[in-house]
Motif scaffolding. Structure first.
Motif, short mmCIF file in Angstrom:
data_model
loop_
_atom_site.label_atom_id
_atom_site.label_comp_id
_atom_site.label_asym_id
_atom_site.label_seq_id
_atom_site.Cartn_x
_atom_site.Cartn_y
_atom_site.Cartn_z
N SER A 1 27.59 -54.33 -1.94
CA SER A 1 26.81 -52.93 -1.30
C SER A 1 26.05 -53.03 -2.11
O SER A 1 25.02 -52.06 -1.33
N ILE A 2 25.07 -54.14 -2.75
CA ILE A 2 23.38 -53.81 -3.13
C ILE A 2 22.44 -53.63 -2.34
O ILE A 2 21.68 -52.62 -2.36
N VAL A 3 22.72 -54.27 -1.46
CA VAL A 3 21.29 -54.43 -0.12
C VAL A 3 21.66 -53.09 0.08
O VAL A 3 20.30 -52.78 0.81
N PRO A 4 22.41 -52.80 0.79
CA PRO A 4 22.23 -51.17 1.42
C PRO A 4 21.87 -49.55 0.70
O PRO A 4 21.21 -48.94 0.97
N ILE A 5 22.63 -49.59 -0.59
CA ILE A 5 22.17 -49.15 -1.70
C ILE A 5 20.76 -49.06 -2.10
O ILE A 5 19.85 -48.08 -2.40
N ILE A 6 20.27 -50.46 -2.66
CA ILE A 6 18.64 -49.89 -2.64
C ILE A 6 17.68 -49.65 -1.31
O ILE A 6 16.97 -49.06 -1.77
N VAL A 7 17.73 -50.49 -0.75
CA VAL A 7 17.44 -49.23 0.74
C VAL A 7 17.17 -48.41 0.72
O VAL A 7 16.47 -47.15 1.30
N VAL A 8 18.33 -47.58 0.51
CA VAL A 8 18.75 -45.58 0.56
C VAL A 8 18.27 -45.33 -0.44
O VAL A 8 17.49 -44.69 -0.03
N SER A 9 17.89 -45.65 -1.60
CA SER A 9 17.54 -45.29 -2.60
C SER A 9 16.15 -45.64 -2.35
O SER A 9 16.29 -44.28 -3.65
N LYS A 10 15.74 -46.51 -1.81
CA LYS A 10 14.17 -46.83 -2.11
C LYS A 10 13.61 -45.44 -0.95
O LYS A 10 12.54 -45.49 -0.62
N MET A 11 14.32 -45.38 0.31
CA MET A 11 14.27 -44.66 1.02
C MET A 11 13.82 -43.03 0.80
O MET A 11 13.46 -42.72 1.10
N ILE A 12 14.80 -43.03 0.19
CA ILE A 12 15.63 -41.58 0.02
C ILE A 12 13.78 -41.38 -0.93
O ILE A 12 13.37 -39.92 -0.94
N GLN A 13 13.56 -41.70 -2.20
CA GLN A 13 12.14 -41.62 -2.63
C GLN A 13 11.27 -41.95 -2.09
O GLN A 13 10.24 -41.19 -2.26
N ALA A 14 11.62 -42.64 -0.60
CA ALA A 14 10.22 -42.55 0.19
C ALA A 14 10.08 -41.51 1.04
O ALA A 14 8.90 -40.89 0.81
N VAL A 15 10.66 -40.72 1.34
CA VAL A 15 10.66 -39.70 2.02
C VAL A 15 10.43 -38.37 1.03
O VAL A 15 9.73 -37.60 1.54
N ALA A 16 10.65 -38.48 0.03
CA ALA A 16 11.02 -37.45 -0.85
C ALA A 16 9.20 -37.38 -1.22
O ALA A 16 8.35 -36.43 -1.52
N ASN A 17 8.53 -38.68 -1.61
CA ASN A 17 6.83 -38.78 -1.46
C ASN A 17 6.04 -38.36 -0.39
O ASN A 17 5.22 -37.45 -0.76
N TYR A 18 6.84 -38.80 0.57
CA TYR A 18 6.49 -38.11 2.49
C TYR A 18 6.43 -36.53 2.07
O TYR A 18 4.78 -35.90 2.15
N ARG A 19 6.99 -36.16 1.65
CA ARG A 19 7.38 -34.45 2.20
C ARG A 19 6.25 -33.78 0.94
O ARG A 19 5.84 -32.69 1.27
N GLN A 20 6.43 -34.12 0.21
CA GLN A 20 6.01 -32.97 -1.15
C GLN A 20 4.22 -34.42 -1.28
O GLN A 20 3.15 -33.60 -2.31
N GLY A 21 3.66 -35.10 -0.36
CA GLY A 21 2.40 -35.12 -0.72
C GLY A 21 1.88 -36.15 -1.00
O GLY A 21 0.61 -35.66 -1.72
N GLY A 22 2.72 -36.64 -2.06
CA GLY A 22 2.05 -37.63 -3.42
C GLY A 22 3.70 -38.37 -4.30
O GLY A 22 4.91 -37.92 -3.17
#
Length: 242
Positions: free
Chosen positions: A160-181
Motif C-alpha cells: 500500500s506504500i506506493v499509492p500512499i506515497i503518491v497521494v500524500s505527495k500530491m496532496i502537498q503539491a496541490v496545497a503548494n499550488y493553491r497557496q502559491g508557495g
C-alpha cells in the motif's frame, strides 16, 4: 598499509565488504572485481544515507519551531508519509534485510513524527493532541516491529506504500499550488529526501532484490522530484504568486 595495520582495520572494512570481497581487494589486489565494486558502492551509499538521515529533517523541525507555525504543511500528507516510512521499516526489519538497506527509516520515522507533533501543537494550541499522537504512534510502531504483527499484514502494508506515497505527495503539491508557495517546507529537507530516495533504488536492487522495495523507491523519487521542483519554482515567490 602493512599487514598488521590491515588486520587491525579488517573488522571496520568488513562492515562494508563481504569476506569474499575483502579477499578480492586486499589479498588478491583485484580492485576491478565488478560484483564487489557494486556491493561496496551499495553498502557505502546505504551507510551514507543512514548517516545523513540522522539530521535530514532537522531543518524542517527547526523551521517549524522558530516560526511557531505549521503554515503550508498538510497534516494528512505527513500522516500518510509517516505510515509509509514506518511500514517500510517494519517490513524490512522483519524480513531481516541488511540494516544498510533500510536503517534510515528509523531516524526518518522519529523526525517525521516530531514534524507532525509540531504541526499539531501550533495548529490546535493545546499540547494534548501532540502528546496523544506521539503515544499512539510509538505503540503502533512497536507492534509492527514485534512478532505479533503477521508478515502477511506487513506485506499488505508495504504494497500500500506506493499509492500512499503518491497521494500524500500530491496532496502537498496541490496545497503548494493553491497557496502559491511552499510555506514552512524546508528546501534542504526536500532535496535530501529526493537524493536519498534516488540512491535507495540502487541499494535496494543490490542488497534486497525485493521488487516491492525497488518500486517504492522509484515512485518516491519521482514524487519527491515534483515537490523539489515546486520548491525551486516558488523560491522567490511572495503573496503575489497566489
Amino acid at each position: 598499509l602493512s599487514t598488521d595495520k590491515m588486520e587491525y582495520l579488517k573488522p571496520v572494512i568488513l562492515q562494508v565488504l563481504t569476506p569474499q570481497c575483502y579477499d578480492e581487494f586486499f589479498v588478491n589486489f583485484n580492485f576491478f572485481h565488478v560484483e564487489c565494486l557494486k556491493a561496496a558502492l551499495s553498502k557505502g551509499l546505504g551507510l551514507g544515507i543512514i548517516a545523513g538521515s540522522v539530521l535530514v529533517k532537522v531543518p524542517q523541525i527547526l523551521k517549524l519551531f522558530n516560526a511557531k507555525s505549521g503554515e503550508g504543511i498538510n497534516l494528512t500528507a505527513i500522516f500518510m508519509e509517516l505510515f509509509a516510512i514506518s511500514a517500510n521499516m517494519a517490513y524490512s526489519y522483519r524480513n531481516e534485510f541488511p540494516f544498510s538497506s533500510w536503517g534510515e527509516g528509523f531516524f526518518l520515522a522519529v523526525q517525521t513524527a516530531l514534524v507532525a507533533a509540531l504541526v499539531l501543537l501550533y495548529g490546535s494550541g493545546p499540547g494534548k493532541a501532540a502528546l496523544s499522537f506521539l503515544a499512539c504512534f510509538s505503540a503502533g510502531l512497536a507492534l509492527m516491529l514485534s512478532p505479533l504483527a503477521p508478515m502477511q499484514l506487513l506485506w499488505l502494508f508495504q504494497a500500500s506504500i506506493v499509492p500512499i506515497i503518491v497521494v500524500s505527495k500530491m496532496i502537498q503539491a496541490v496545497a503548494n499550488y493553491r497557496q502559491g508557495g511552499t510555506g514552512q517546507l524546508s528546501a534542504v529537507t526536500i532535496f535530501l529526501l529526493t537524493g536519498g530516495a534516488a540512491a535507495r533504488i540502487f541499494t535496494s536492487i543490490q542488497e534486497t532484490g525485493d521488487s516491492m522495495m525497488i518500486l517504492t523507491y522509484v515512485v518516491s523519487t519521482f514524487v519527491n522530484c515534483v515537490i523539489a521542483a515546486q520548491v525551486i519554482y516558488y523560491w522567490n515567490s511572495g503573496k503575489s504568486a497566489k
